[in-house]
Design an enzyme around this catalytic site. Structure first.
Site, PDB file in Angstrom:
ATOM      1  N   GLU A 161     -26.499 -40.288  -9.756  1.00 53.10           N
ATOM      2  CA  GLU A 161     -25.199 -39.889  -9.202  1.00 53.10           C
ATOM      3  C   GLU A 161     -24.521 -38.829 -10.070  1.00 53.10           C
ATOM      4  O   GLU A 161     -23.404 -39.003 -10.569  1.00 53.10           O
ATOM      5  CB  GLU A 161     -24.294 -41.111  -9.032  1.00 53.10           C
ATOM      6  CG  GLU A 161     -24.778 -42.092  -7.996  1.00 53.10           C
ATOM      7  CD  GLU A 161     -23.806 -43.238  -7.746  1.00 53.10           C
ATOM      8  OE1 GLU A 161     -23.894 -43.853  -6.661  1.00 53.10           O
ATOM      9  OE2 GLU A 161     -22.957 -43.517  -8.616  1.00 53.10           O
ATOM     10  N   GLU A 320     -29.162 -46.423  -2.692  1.00 58.66           N
ATOM     11  CA  GLU A 320     -28.184 -47.498  -2.903  1.00 58.66           C
ATOM     12  C   GLU A 320     -27.349 -47.698  -1.653  1.00 58.66           C
ATOM     13  O   GLU A 320     -26.937 -46.737  -1.011  1.00 58.66           O
ATOM     14  CB  GLU A 320     -27.209 -47.162  -4.046  1.00 58.66           C
ATOM     15  CG  GLU A 320     -27.759 -47.180  -5.440  1.00 58.66           C
ATOM     16  CD  GLU A 320     -26.662 -46.914  -6.465  1.00 58.66           C
ATOM     17  OE1 GLU A 320     -25.478 -47.213  -6.181  1.00 58.66           O
ATOM     18  OE2 GLU A 320     -26.979 -46.392  -7.546  1.00 58.66           O
ATOM     19  N   TRP A 328     -14.842 -51.636  -6.207  1.00 64.98           N
ATOM     20  CA  TRP A 328     -14.208 -50.434  -6.719  1.00 64.98           C
ATOM     21  C   TRP A 328     -13.293 -49.747  -5.707  1.00 64.98           C
ATOM     22  O   TRP A 328     -12.793 -48.658  -5.964  1.00 64.98           O
ATOM     23  CB  TRP A 328     -15.262 -49.433  -7.204  1.00 64.98           C
ATOM     24  CG  TRP A 328     -16.442 -49.244  -6.298  1.00 64.98           C
ATOM     25  CD1 TRP A 328     -17.639 -49.904  -6.363  1.00 64.98           C
ATOM     26  CD2 TRP A 328     -16.558 -48.330  -5.198  1.00 64.98           C
ATOM     27  NE1 TRP A 328     -18.496 -49.459  -5.379  1.00 64.98           N
ATOM     28  CE2 TRP A 328     -17.864 -48.488  -4.645  1.00 64.98           C
ATOM     29  CE3 TRP A 328     -15.702 -47.380  -4.636  1.00 64.98           C
ATOM     30  CZ2 TRP A 328     -18.314 -47.757  -3.565  1.00 64.98           C
ATOM     31  CZ3 TRP A 328     -16.153 -46.647  -3.547  1.00 64.98           C
ATOM     32  CH2 TRP A 328     -17.454 -46.831  -3.024  1.00 64.98           C
ATOM     33  N   GLU A 368     -19.209 -54.178 -12.917  1.00 64.79           N
ATOM     34  CA  GLU A 368     -19.660 -54.345 -11.533  1.00 64.79           C
ATOM     35  C   GLU A 368     -20.103 -55.776 -11.241  1.00 64.79           C
ATOM     36  O   GLU A 368     -20.920 -56.019 -10.351  1.00 64.79           O
ATOM     37  CB  GLU A 368     -20.783 -53.349 -11.237  1.00 64.79           C
ATOM     38  CG  GLU A 368     -20.301 -51.898 -11.321  1.00 64.79           C
ATOM     39  CD  GLU A 368     -21.346 -50.875 -10.930  1.00 64.79           C
ATOM     40  OE1 GLU A 368     -21.190 -50.248  -9.865  1.00 64.79           O
ATOM     41  OE2 GLU A 368     -22.299 -50.697 -11.701  1.00 64.79           O
ATOM     42  N   ALA A 369     -19.519 -56.729 -11.968  1.00 63.25           N
ATOM     43  CA  ALA A 369     -19.903 -58.126 -11.779  1.00 63.25           C
ATOM     44  C   ALA A 369     -19.584 -58.625 -10.374  1.00 63.25           C
ATOM     45  O   ALA A 369     -20.276 -59.500  -9.848  1.00 63.25           O
ATOM     46  CB  ALA A 369     -19.208 -59.011 -12.818  1.00 63.25           C
ATOM     47  N   PHE A 370     -18.553 -58.072  -9.750  1.00 65.21           N
ATOM     48  CA  PHE A 370     -18.185 -58.529  -8.414  1.00 65.21           C
ATOM     49  C   PHE A 370     -18.666 -57.578  -7.318  1.00 65.21           C
ATOM     50  O   PHE A 370     -18.213 -57.650  -6.176  1.00 65.21           O
ATOM     51  CB  PHE A 370     -16.673 -58.752  -8.327  1.00 65.21           C
ATOM     52  CG  PHE A 370     -16.218 -59.946  -9.124  1.00 65.21           C
ATOM     53  CD1 PHE A 370     -16.436 -61.233  -8.661  1.00 65.21           C
ATOM     54  CD2 PHE A 370     -15.619 -59.784 -10.363  1.00 65.21           C
ATOM     55  CE1 PHE A 370     -16.043 -62.338  -9.392  1.00 65.21           C
ATOM     56  CE2 PHE A 370     -15.222 -60.873 -11.110  1.00 65.21           C
ATOM     57  CZ  PHE A 370     -15.437 -62.160 -10.634  1.00 65.21           C
ATOM     58  N   HIS A 371     -19.591 -56.698  -7.671  1.00 63.39           N
ATOM     59  CA  HIS A 371     -20.283 -55.863  -6.680  1.00 63.39           C
ATOM     60  C   HIS A 371     -21.420 -56.700  -6.111  1.00 63.39           C
ATOM     61  O   HIS A 371     -22.252 -57.232  -6.840  1.00 63.39           O
ATOM     62  CB  HIS A 371     -20.828 -54.614  -7.382  1.00 63.39           C
ATOM     63  CG  HIS A 371     -21.371 -53.564  -6.465  1.00 63.39           C
ATOM     64  ND1 HIS A 371     -22.404 -53.793  -5.572  1.00 63.39           N
ATOM     65  CD2 HIS A 371     -21.037 -52.252  -6.315  1.00 63.39           C
ATOM     66  CE1 HIS A 371     -22.677 -52.672  -4.925  1.00 63.39           C
ATOM     67  NE2 HIS A 371     -21.861 -51.732  -5.352  1.00 63.39           N
TER      68      HIS A 371
END
Length: 722
Positions: A161, A320, A328, A368-371
């Protein structure tokens, strides 16, 4: 312009090396090694056949300057290979280790205020830093030397990215390189001063050493738009040069394995000139995250259409997307039952031969634990993992049916997109700061679907002359060359639809004189048969003033109206009418016009319109000229209810229908766009996937037709003979 690299698709570890690639980013270095075997067991259960490995693993690979540790990477690659799972190996340069930032802080970028962008997030490095480039290319070389001949590694994932956190850098390294870039582009300082209009506000420079970056100039200052647009180009070019440097180091050592990097093409992520980047990858990859709300599926298809065009209709790689919610956005909506499968298969319907997620195992810590991930915090005994396995089964079925390698069939209409117009519409010196080129592209794409048709999104720089109609939504920047391309296209029999705020400036951000639009020294004006004198801008900021103006055809405009004259042989399709038009002295002024030009036609839509009004325009006022533009092949097998373009889209019985064609057959994809059931009649063929879909009574159907009832999130995929 560089030559297009030959399209080369990475192989899988299947018997014939083919199939739809299915998997995601894998970060085993976040977990103890005893978890790895469990990961691979569950990957096989889900039919995962590829992972992207090592994207953020630089510190684990190089724990200190001059110190390397490949042992852990060797072990996981061997485990994956033994399980038949191929590896898309990253160059690992997206984020440098803390030791590098601490020892060499000069690699950190700066914002326009002069603040250092500190380490601790992703991509905290200057693309123009010779120090950072030296370390990054050494890492690329070490990885390539170790894994060039490893059979499990079948592709190289360069960076990640690009531009996510360093799209614009205002450091001294950037200043040095910007001056060199300007010297290469313009050749002489006189040419630069002319291009930038430097005589305005006493900005003339007398050598390239005097050139400045458009840094912060005060809270109410206005940047020279010509300079700013060049700075956008420069930032794009510097990141592209960095990618190419990484790619070339790896490709020289490992020439037989294709290289890619993941683009970011979606509604609010289109920072680079990806049409330019597309020429430098061996296969096109994209990261796409869904746009919450009722536009979810349409936005996905619109973004994918641009990706497919950049890939020149070759299959492309979804590197992805998300299994459910991310962490986010202002609103992190989850996916409902059926949406994970529908979205993934919609990407396939739009030409993808790889469906991958961020990430395999959901992180237990970090930003990004809650991604969401393929294997969620809840583990294998969860609805989400069951749906991942369901998707693996569906993709395996499509692979067996021969979908991989087939290509998306084009429509007859090209909606043109330009990264430079997208950058330009962000300029703060325009008549309105509410312009958005990419959003207008999306609205026109959705409008074609609402009108019962489908268009392609195509880069302005691509070859679009094979289409019968082209649309320019808010194409602010048009070079003389592109204006003449449009003129030639229309004269040869094509239809050109030009939106408001198009062709106002050239590639140097100079306004064409003689009236609007001035592109091509009046060529665009001549083709359209109009001449604009002034813009009328509306907005809520003007309290007590009229905030909308009606058109004679019942449509409404709320932002931008062109005050134009028309030539005698132009047809006026709609005028401004009513109280608002009277108030702003636009009563009876043409709003939408059509002008015969050569063997073709040029249509001007001189004001902003809502999506449903654009759909009405397409299906009514423009229906005659667009009659044969919905598809380049005859697949008229769907029966749709008549769409009232003004109706709420959530209750439209509308289908996204795409066709992929290959040596193994023709594949039809039917996907419900709204929330209400829809019935569709299709040619008799093999049903490959039927999700939220039942066969309806077909007794009254014509021969070789079968009728299906599709519910919300329904998708039907069939195969017929080529």
């Amino acid at each position: 312009m560089s030559m297009q690299r030959k399209h080369t698709w990475p192989s899988l570890l299947t018997a014939n090396g083919k199939g739809i690639a299915f998997g995601g980013d894998y970060n085993p270095d976040q977990w103890p090694e005893e978890v790895w075997d469990e990961d691979i067991r569950l990957m096989k259960q889900a039919k995962v056949n590829v992972v992207a490995l090592g994207i953020f693993s630089w510190d684990r690979i190089q724990p200190a300057e001059g110190e390397w540790d490949f042992a852990w990477l060797d072990r996981i690659i061997n485990k994956l290979g033994d399980a038949g799972i191929s590896v898309d190996l990253a160059s690992a340069t997206a984020s440098a280790p803390i030791w590098l930032y601490n020892k060499y802080p000069e690699v950190l970028p700066q914002d326009k205020y002069g603040h250092v962008i500190n380490a601790g997030s992703r991509q905290s490095w200057r693309p123009t830093s010779p120090v950072f480039k030296r370390f990054a290319l050494a890492l690329c070389k070490a990885l390539a030397e170790r894994y060039a001949d490893n059979p499990t590694v079948t592709a190289w994932h360069i960076g990640n990215e690009y531009g996510w956190n360093n799209r614009e850098d205002y450091s001294d390294d950037a200043l040095r390189e910007f001056r060199l870039w300007c010297a290469r582009k313009y050749g002489s300082i006189d040419a630069l001063n002319k291009a930038w209009g430097s005589s305005f506000w006493s900005q003339e420079v007398h050598s390239f050493d005097d050139v400045l970056l458009p840094r912060h100039m005060g809270p109410d200052s206005m940047v020279n738009p010509s300079q700013q647009l060049d700075f956008e180009r420069f930032g794009n070019d510097m990141l592209l040069e960095f990618y190419k440097a990484e790619r070339d180091v790896i490709a020289e050592i490992s020439p037989d394995k294709p290289c890619t990097t993941n683009f970011m093409i979606s509604t609010d992520q289109c920072a680079m000139d990806y049409a330019q980047w597309g020429r430098e990858v061996d296969f096109v990859s994209n990261d796409h995250y869904f746009h919450e709300g009722e536009s979810h599926l349409d936005e996905l298809a619109c973004s994918d259409s641009l990706v497919s065009s950049i890939a020149e209709r070759n299959p492309w790689y979804l590197m992805e997307h998300s299994t459910s919610a991310v962490q986010w956005k202002p609103l992190n909506a989850r996916k409902r039952h059926g949406e994970l499968l529908r979205d993934s298969l919609a990407h396939v319907a739009m030409g993808a031969d790889a469906i991958n997620f961020f990430q395999w195992r959901q992180s237990a810590f970090g930003a990004e634990a809650f991604h969401s991930a393929m294997l969620p915090h809840a583990g294998e005994h969860s609805k989400l993992f069951e749906r991942v396995c369901e998707l693996g089964e569906a993709l395996d079925m499509l692979s067996s049916a021969g979908v991989p390698g087939s290509t998306l069939v084009s429509s007859g209409t090209a909606i043109l997109f330009s990264a430079q117009s997208e950058w330009a519409t962000r300029c703060q010196t325009l008549p309105s700061n509410k312009l958005n080129h990419w959003h207008d592209v999306r609205d026109w794409y959705r409008a074609f679907l609402d009108a019962g048709s489908r268009a392609d999104v195509v880069p302005l720089s691509a070859h679009w002359e094979g289409y019968s109609t082209v649309v320019l939504p808010t194409m602010l920047v048009l070079s003389n060359e592109d204006a003449y391309r449009l003129k030639t296209f229309a004269a040869a029999g094509g239809t050109v639809i030009v939106g408001y705020a198009s062709g106002l400036v050239d590639e140097q951000f100079h306004v064409g004189l003689g009236g609007y639009p001035g592109a091509g020294d009046g060529v665009l004006r001549d083709m359209l048969g109009i001449r604009g004198e002034e813009f009328n801008i509306l907005g809520d900021e003007a309290q007590g003033e009229t905030r909308e103006i009606s058109l004679s055809n019942g449509m409404v405009t709320r932002l931008w109206q062109n005050d134009i004259d028309v030539v005698p042989d132009a047809d006026v399709l709609a005028t401004y009418e009513g109280e608002g038009a009277e108030e702003w002295e636009l009563q009876g002024v043409p709003a939408i016009t059509s002008h015969a030009y050569g063997d073709g036609k040029a249509i001007f839509v001189g004001c902003d319109l809502k999506c449903e009004d654009i759909a009405r325009l397409i299906s009514k006022e423009l229906s005659e000229v667009l009659t044969n533009t919905s598809s380049s092949i005859d697949y008229a097998t769907s029966e749709f209810e008549d769409i009232d373009a003004g109706a709420n889209r959530s209750v439209n019985n509308a289908i996204l229908h795409t066709v992929r064609k290959g040596e193994n057959g023709i594949f039809d994809f039917y996907i419900v766009r709204g929330n209400s059931p829809v019935e569709v009649s299709v040619e008799a063929g093999t049903v490959l996937v039927a999700q939220h879909c039942t066969q309806a009574d077909s007794s009254a159907q014509p021969d070789h037709q079968t009728r299906y009832a599709l519910q919300r999130n329904g998708i039907l995929i069939t195969k017929r003979q080529a």
